[in-house]
Design a protein around this motif. Sequence first.
Motif, PDB file in Angstrom:
ATOM      1  N   GLY A  34      12.902  39.928  59.527  1.00  0.00           N
ATOM      2  CA  GLY A  34      14.116  40.596  58.838  1.00  0.00           C
ATOM      3  C   GLY A  34      15.508  39.506  59.137  1.00  0.00           C
ATOM      4  O   GLY A  34      16.456  39.785  58.145  1.00  0.00           O
ATOM      5  N   ASP A  35      15.180  38.462  59.626  1.00  0.00           N
ATOM      6  CA  ASP A  35      16.221  37.650  59.606  1.00  0.00           C
ATOM      7  C   ASP A  35      16.450  36.705  58.300  1.00  0.00           C
ATOM      8  O   ASP A  35      15.453  36.218  57.738  1.00  0.00           O
ATOM      9  CB  ASP A  35      16.316  36.089  60.609  1.00  0.00           C
ATOM     10  N   ASN A  36      17.667  36.868  57.550  1.00  0.00           N
ATOM     11  CA  ASN A  36      18.093  35.864  56.492  1.00  0.00           C
ATOM     12  C   ASN A  36      18.351  34.479  57.051  1.00  0.00           C
ATOM     13  O   ASN A  36      19.037  34.340  57.997  1.00  0.00           O
ATOM     14  CB  ASN A  36      19.144  36.481  55.695  1.00  0.00           C
ATOM     15  N   CYS A  37      17.837  33.605  56.481  1.00  0.00           N
ATOM     16  CA  CYS A  37      17.912  32.015  57.027  1.00  0.00           C
ATOM     17  C   CYS A  37      18.264  31.270  55.689  1.00  0.00           C
ATOM     18  O   CYS A  37      18.004  31.476  54.579  1.00  0.00           O
ATOM     19  CB  CYS A  37      16.708  31.581  57.761  1.00  0.00           C
ATOM     20  N   LEU A  38      18.860  30.248  56.061  1.00  0.00           N
ATOM     21  CA  LEU A  38      19.180  29.012  54.825  1.00  0.00           C
ATOM     22  C   LEU A  38      18.533  27.808  55.706  1.00  0.00           C
ATOM     23  O   LEU A  38      18.804  27.349  56.763  1.00  0.00           O
ATOM     24  CB  LEU A  38      20.681  28.715  54.921  1.00  0.00           C
ATOM     25  N   VAL A  39      17.504  27.188  54.686  1.00  0.00           N
ATOM     26  CA  VAL A  39      16.913  26.298  55.324  1.00  0.00           C
ATOM     27  C   VAL A  39      17.357  24.757  54.540  1.00  0.00           C
ATOM     28  O   VAL A  39      17.463  24.715  53.417  1.00  0.00           O
ATOM     29  CB  VAL A  39      15.228  26.134  55.030  1.00  0.00           C
ATOM     30  N   SER A  40      17.638  23.752  55.669  1.00  0.00           N
ATOM     31  CA  SER A  40      18.035  22.611  55.007  1.00  0.00           C
ATOM     32  C   SER A  40      17.239  21.618  55.559  1.00  0.00           C
ATOM     33  O   SER A  40      16.589  21.625  56.886  1.00  0.00           O
ATOM     34  CB  SER A  40      19.498  22.462  55.276  1.00  0.00           C
ATOM     35  N   GLY A  41      16.687  20.509  54.960  1.00  0.00           N
ATOM     36  CA  GLY A  41      15.743  19.490  55.370  1.00  0.00           C
ATOM     37  C   GLY A  41      14.758  19.068  54.379  1.00  0.00           C
ATOM     38  O   GLY A  41      14.848  19.370  53.105  1.00  0.00           O
ATOM     39  N   TYR A  42      13.800  18.649  54.995  1.00  0.00           N
ATOM     40  CA  TYR A  42      12.618  18.271  54.106  1.00  0.00           C
ATOM     41  C   TYR A  42      11.551  19.466  54.413  1.00  0.00           C
ATOM     42  O   TYR A  42      11.000  19.725  55.492  1.00  0.00           O
ATOM     43  CB  TYR A  42      11.998  16.835  54.423  1.00  0.00           C
ATOM     44  N   ILE A  43      10.778  19.657  53.024  1.00  0.00           N
ATOM     45  CA  ILE A  43       9.854  20.672  53.118  1.00  0.00           C
ATOM     46  C   ILE A  43       8.516  20.241  52.331  1.00  0.00           C
ATOM     47  O   ILE A  43       8.975  19.208  51.226  1.00  0.00           O
ATOM     48  CB  ILE A  43      10.207  22.155  52.691  1.00  0.00           C
TER      49      ILE A  43
END
Lengths: 184, 280
Positions: free
Chosen positions: A20-29
């Motif tokens: 349920g957590d909303n997240c913002l991902v930064s970096g390499y995927i």
Amino acid sequence: MNKIITAPLTIDVVKTLKAGDNCLVSGYIYTARDAAHKRMIEALNRGEELPFDIKNQIIYYVGPCPAREGHIIGSCGPTTSGRMDAYTPKLLELGLKGMIGKGERDKSVIEAMIKYGAVYFGAIGGAGALLAKSVEESEIIAYHDLGAEAIRRLKVKDFPVTVIIDCEGNNLYQIGRKSFEIND
Amino acid sequence: MRTIHTDTIIEAVKNLCIEANCSLPNDVYCAIEKSIGTEKSQIGKGILEKIKENADIAKEQNMPICQDTGMAIFFVKIGQDVHIEGEYLYDAINEGVRRGYKEGYMRNSIVRDPLDRVNTGDNTPAVIHTEIVAGDKLEIIFAPKGFGSENMSATCMLKPSQGEAGVIDFVLDTVKKAGANPCPPIFVGVGIGGSMEKAAILSKYALTRDVEYENPNPYYRKMEEFLKDEINKLGIGPQGFGGSNTCLRVFIETFPTHIAGLPVAVNICCHVLRHKKIVI
């Protein structure tokens, strides 16, 4: 309120994330879908190494559209994750810490997520034009011949996702549906 | 007899491919906008707002609304007083697809064989349904279909004794099983009657209707509303995260059937209900 996350992940970060957590991902995927998963597992079965070090990484299940001139990437929303279920437990065993996709996962994947400590994020399916805005770099690193299904390394900034299944096995699909189900 | 050259058809199909994939039909856009106001889940409301924003970005930047630019599905109605000149009609439609998907920077998602799975590299061949109709016009409906939702569709041969209740149960069961996979909020096309393949084609054709389309049969109009309400009671919600908007519209198409049968097909479409029609 968004949680800010850096990729690759660490087990400590994984443990803080709840369904349920909303997240913002930064970096390499890394991107991989059906054909790339099949090849990765075939490579492992032959005793070969994966085309990238999978430890602590996030895999994004996506086959993007080609980029227009001046664009980094075309539309790039998630594909249905369940098709990767057959291949996923092995990758989790090797250290994969996060997956971004959409839709349910099977029991073997959830058990492996709990065992090895990993998180399953959902991105908005059908919002590929919006999600493309969060991609800063895109480079094909393996299986060029697969076109849209090649493995790409993406540099993302504030890529919006929601935790669907956390490392304890809590599942937003079940929790969310129960809250809004009407039985009359 | 009216003559239409296939060069005209190629150009029209090319444009249809690009426009349908990059510009969400206004009726669908309005349905999404309306759902934001009625959504009871906060997460769900946020998702619906992002879906709307996505459609705005796609239109403004002329980029595909969804990266799954689909298998190219066509419904072509050929007036019996039309003479098609040039190349074979199916080749012309496929050439239009080839050009449209390349010029529109769309994804090539078709493999040449279902088991050896080598990409054809140009999104052909298309699935083309043709019908001969009265008149001297050529109508082409293009409805690209993504497979996140296509994979969750189903057909069933019910017994006639199962009747209306059997149809309703099958639709609800199919949507329930689909859960989050088809990218809800969804649109549901239901084909009832005919033979097995006729029901399936009807369910696909149903998804080419406009959201405001009024079913001419009041009995089925009522059933469409009932099914929509029942689906929304499932609580699946936007993206399956829970909520009050799981389905934005149900469309039913029917055809006479055999004394022994009650075929039903359910074709699910994601919130990106793409369809565009031209008449030449």
